[in-house]
Design a protein around this motif. Structure first.
Motif, mmCIF file in Angstrom:
data_model
loop_
_atom_site.group_PDB
_atom_site.id
_atom_site.type_symbol
_atom_site.label_atom_id
_atom_site.label_comp_id
_atom_site.label_asym_id
_atom_site.label_seq_id
_atom_site.Cartn_x
_atom_site.Cartn_y
_atom_site.Cartn_z
ATOM 1 N N GLY A 87 0.794 -1.220 0.000
ATOM 2 C CA GLY A 87 0.000 0.000 0.000
ATOM 3 C C GLY A 87 0.822 1.264 0.000
ATOM 4 N N GLU A 88 2.160 1.123 0.060
ATOM 5 C CA GLU A 88 3.019 2.307 0.097
ATOM 6 C C GLU A 88 3.346 2.841 -1.290
ATOM 7 O OE1 GLU A 88 6.466 1.465 2.388
ATOM 8 O OE2 GLU A 88 5.345 1.028 4.234
ATOM 9 N N VAL A 89 3.074 2.053 -2.331
ATOM 10 C CA VAL A 89 3.294 2.514 -3.698
ATOM 11 C C VAL A 89 2.094 3.344 -4.116
ATOM 12 C CG1 VAL A 89 3.639 1.820 -6.095
ATOM 13 C CG2 VAL A 89 4.696 0.505 -4.252
ATOM 14 N N GLU A 90 2.358 4.589 -4.483
ATOM 15 C CA GLU A 90 1.266 5.511 -4.802
ATOM 16 C C GLU A 90 0.444 4.988 -5.976
ATOM 17 O OE1 GLU A 90 0.572 10.234 -5.945
ATOM 18 O OE2 GLU A 90 2.599 9.448 -5.594
ATOM 19 N N GLY A 91 -0.887 4.933 -5.777
ATOM 20 C CA GLY A 91 -1.790 4.495 -6.829
ATOM 21 C C GLY A 91 -1.742 3.008 -7.112
ATOM 22 N N HIS A 92 -1.068 2.242 -6.208
ATOM 23 C CA HIS A 92 -0.897 0.823 -6.503
ATOM 24 C C HIS A 92 -2.218 0.070 -6.458
ATOM 25 C CE1 HIS A 92 0.336 -3.233 -6.666
ATOM 26 N NE2 HIS A 92 0.357 -3.462 -5.374
ATOM 27 N N TYR A 93 -2.940 0.164 -5.360
ATOM 28 C CA TYR A 93 -4.259 -0.469 -5.341
ATOM 29 C C TYR A 93 -5.184 0.299 -4.414
ATOM 30 C CZ TYR A 93 -3.203 -2.952 -0.905
ATOM 31 O OH TYR A 93 -2.894 -3.291 0.390
ATOM 32 N N PRO A 94 -6.447 0.417 -4.802
ATOM 33 C CA PRO A 94 -7.373 1.314 -4.098
ATOM 34 C C PRO A 94 -7.891 0.798 -2.756
ATOM 35 C CG PRO A 94 -8.001 0.993 -6.404
ATOM 36 C CD PRO A 94 -7.000 -0.062 -6.060
ATOM 37 N N GLU A 95 -8.167 -0.475 -2.655
ATOM 38 C CA GLU A 95 -8.887 -0.979 -1.483
ATOM 39 C C GLU A 95 -7.931 -1.670 -0.516
ATOM 40 O OE1 GLU A 95 -12.349 -3.202 -2.530
ATOM 41 O OE2 GLU A 95 -13.159 -1.623 -3.819
ATOM 42 N N ILE A 96 -7.134 -0.860 0.185
ATOM 43 C CA ILE A 96 -6.186 -1.403 1.154
ATOM 44 C C ILE A 96 -6.953 -2.030 2.317
ATOM 45 C CG2 ILE A 96 -4.370 -0.797 2.800
ATOM 46 C CD1 ILE A 96 -3.521 1.384 0.869
ATOM 47 N N GLY A 97 -6.572 -3.248 2.668
ATOM 48 C CA GLY A 97 -7.226 -3.956 3.763
ATOM 49 C C GLY A 97 -8.405 -4.816 3.342
ATOM 50 N N ALA A 98 -8.766 -4.769 2.051
ATOM 51 C CA ALA A 98 -9.884 -5.594 1.578
ATOM 52 C C ALA A 98 -9.469 -7.067 1.546
ATOM 53 C CB ALA A 98 -10.324 -5.142 0.195
ATOM 54 N N SER A 99 -10.469 -7.927 1.645
ATOM 55 C CA SER A 99 -10.212 -9.361 1.733
ATOM 56 C C SER A 99 -9.808 -9.960 0.393
ATOM 57 C CB SER A 99 -11.465 -10.073 2.247
ATOM 58 O OG SER A 99 -11.283 -11.476 2.237
ATOM 59 N N CYS A 100 -9.006 -11.033 0.465
ATOM 60 C CA CYS A 100 -8.679 -11.827 -0.715
ATOM 61 C C CYS A 100 -9.383 -13.185 -0.668
ATOM 62 C CB CYS A 100 -7.164 -12.026 -0.793
ATOM 63 S SG CYS A 100 -6.374 -11.147 -2.174
ATOM 64 N N GLU A 101 -10.133 -13.429 0.353
ATOM 65 C CA GLU A 101 -10.737 -14.744 0.541
ATOM 66 C C GLU A 101 -12.052 -14.882 -0.222
ATOM 67 O OE1 GLU A 101 -11.182 -15.611 4.648
ATOM 68 O OE2 GLU A 101 -9.041 -15.437 5.104
ATOM 69 N N ASN A 102 -12.124 -15.914 -1.027
ATOM 70 C CA ASN A 102 -13.362 -16.313 -1.684
ATOM 71 C C ASN A 102 -13.279 -17.809 -1.950
ATOM 72 O OD1 ASN A 102 -15.687 -16.721 -3.159
ATOM 73 N ND2 ASN A 102 -15.395 -14.972 -4.528
ATOM 74 N N PRO A 103 -13.443 -18.610 -0.906
ATOM 75 C CA PRO A 103 -13.281 -20.062 -1.066
ATOM 76 C C PRO A 103 -14.244 -20.681 -2.070
ATOM 77 C CG PRO A 103 -14.234 -19.498 1.078
ATOM 78 C CD PRO A 103 -13.771 -18.230 0.475
ATOM 79 N N ALA A 104 -15.415 -20.072 -2.243
ATOM 80 C CA ALA A 104 -16.365 -20.606 -3.218
ATOM 81 C C ALA A 104 -15.807 -20.486 -4.634
ATOM 82 C CB ALA A 104 -17.699 -19.863 -3.107
ATOM 83 N N PHE A 105 -15.137 -19.369 -4.923
ATOM 84 C CA PHE A 105 -14.539 -19.191 -6.248
ATOM 85 C C PHE A 105 -13.357 -20.132 -6.423
ATOM 86 C CE2 PHE A 105 -12.104 -17.348 -9.644
ATOM 87 C CZ PHE A 105 -13.038 -16.748 -10.494
ATOM 88 N N ALA A 106 -12.561 -20.316 -5.371
ATOM 89 C CA ALA A 106 -11.417 -21.223 -5.458
ATOM 90 C C ALA A 106 -11.866 -22.645 -5.738
ATOM 91 C CB ALA A 106 -10.607 -21.165 -4.165
ATOM 92 N N ALA A 107 -12.984 -23.041 -5.136
ATOM 93 C CA ALA A 107 -13.479 -24.411 -5.317
ATOM 94 C C ALA A 107 -14.092 -24.621 -6.693
ATOM 95 C CB ALA A 107 -14.500 -24.739 -4.231
ATOM 96 N N ASP A 108 -14.730 -23.579 -7.239
ATOM 97 C CA ASP A 108 -15.409 -23.710 -8.530
ATOM 98 C C ASP A 108 -15.253 -22.397 -9.299
ATOM 99 O OD1 ASP A 108 -16.909 -24.679 -10.603
ATOM 100 O OD2 ASP A 108 -18.851 -24.377 -9.620
ATOM 101 N N PRO A 109 -14.065 -22.133 -9.839
ATOM 102 C CA PRO A 109 -13.799 -20.828 -10.458
ATOM 103 C C PRO A 109 -14.557 -20.622 -11.764
ATOM 104 C CG PRO A 109 -11.955 -22.315 -10.809
ATOM 105 C CD PRO A 109 -12.888 -23.025 -9.869
ATOM 106 N N LEU A 110 -14.952 -19.377 -11.996
ATOM 107 C CA LEU A 110 -15.490 -19.008 -13.296
ATOM 108 C C LEU A 110 -14.331 -18.946 -14.282
ATOM 109 C CD1 LEU A 110 -17.950 -16.142 -12.259
ATOM 110 C CD2 LEU A 110 -18.511 -18.532 -12.795
ATOM 111 N N VAL A 111 -14.602 -19.353 -15.517
ATOM 112 C CA VAL A 111 -13.562 -19.445 -16.537
ATOM 113 C C VAL A 111 -13.727 -18.302 -17.532
ATOM 114 C CG1 VAL A 111 -12.592 -20.919 -18.364
ATOM 115 C CG2 VAL A 111 -13.459 -21.931 -16.244
ATOM 116 N N ALA A 112 -12.618 -17.863 -18.109
ATOM 117 C CA ALA A 112 -12.647 -16.774 -19.088
ATOM 118 C C ALA A 112 -13.677 -17.067 -20.175
ATOM 119 C CB ALA A 112 -11.261 -16.598 -19.711
#
Length: 270
Positions: free
Chosen positions: A219-244
């Motif tokens: 989060g120290e890189v300016e403009g790197h990512y907007p939602e600092i502290g937001a979750s990365c967890e989504n076990p439902a997607f990991a178990a059954d990911p949507l495909v391109a």
């Protein structure tokens, strides 16, 4: 008239001999004048140097010196490879996607391949050190970048076997990272974070690790990512990911506003 005094046999007189008083005569086996047993000559023991202990001590000193030298060299190498600024990573490209991008359920045509920002799906792809074996839906992946993740994509036509394993070792179990194949990629490996991208020709390029180490949740890189502290967890997607290429579908948590209870303020699930 005084009587002549006889010599006292118990006294020694001038020149008198005691040979007859019971003394044993010298023999050939017993030296004359010797008394008791003869002590053997004292043995002189030459003290030996503990060469074994000396050799062991020298070996310990040599080993310690070698270990210390190795440690110093490792520290120096780590210092040389450490990245302190984004422009120290050769070949990296930077973009300017602002915070507050639209959440959409429709397909998005991105300017970069793979994308590094822009409108994205309501649901994010799991990025808790997740190794995917499918080309995950790009709109969900971009949402993960918004949360601070690094997405490593590779061309399955050029990267396979041990090279995929090498990339997976950088990702597996490391929160804030995900790996997936990307069909039609114009490089062997491409790394994405929000507003940043690096493409390389080999899975063993050292810049891959530099990029991942420096930009994961940075989060120290300016403009790197907007939602600092937001979750990365989504076990439902990991178990059954949507495909391109698939349509959007509600999978796991979302940033979409929930339906509020009458009279209560709107909330969102992060």
């Amino acid at each position: 008239m005084a009587k002549d005094r006889k010599p006292d046999p118990g006294r020694t007189g001038g020149g008198s001999s005691r040979a007859g008083s019971g003394a044993r005569p010298a023999t050939a086996n017993r030296p004359a004048g010797g008394r008791g047993r003869t002590r053997p000559p004292t043995q002189v023991v030459t003290q030996q140097r503990p060469w074994g202990l000396i050799a062991a001590a020298v070996a310990v000193v040599v080993f310690a010196a070698a270990a210390l030298t190795y440690a110093v060299l490792q520290v120096r190498q780590a210092d040389e490879e450490r990245i302190d600024a984004i422009d120290e990573i050769a070949g990296i490209e930077s973009f300017d996607y602002a915070a507050g991008q639209d959440h959409v359920t429709t397909p998005v045509t991105y300017d970069q391949t793979p994308p590094v920002g822009g409108p994205h799906d309501y649901n994010w792809a799991d990025c808790t050190g997740t190794v995917y074996d499918v080309d995950i839906r790009h709109e969900n992946a971009v949402h993960s970048l918004e949360h601070g993740a690094v997405w490593i994509a590779y061309d399955p036509e050029r990267v396979s076997g041990d090279d995929v394993t090498r990339l997976a070792e950088l990702v597996d179990g490391v929160s804030g990272r995900m790996l997936s194949p990307y069909v039609g990629l114009d490089a062997a490996v491409s790394l994405q974070s929000w507003n940043h991208q690096l493409k390389v020709d080999s899975a063993d390029d050292p810049r891959i690790e530099q990029f991942a180490d420096f930009l994961t949740f940075n989060g120290e890189v300016e403009g790197h990512y907007p939602e600092i502290g937001a979750s990365c967890e989504n076990p439902a997607f990991a178990a059954d990911p949507l495909v391109a290429g698939e349509e959007s579908a509600p999978v796991g948590p979302t940033d979409a506003p929930t339906t509020p209870t009458m009279g209560a303020p709107e909330t969102s699930t992060e």
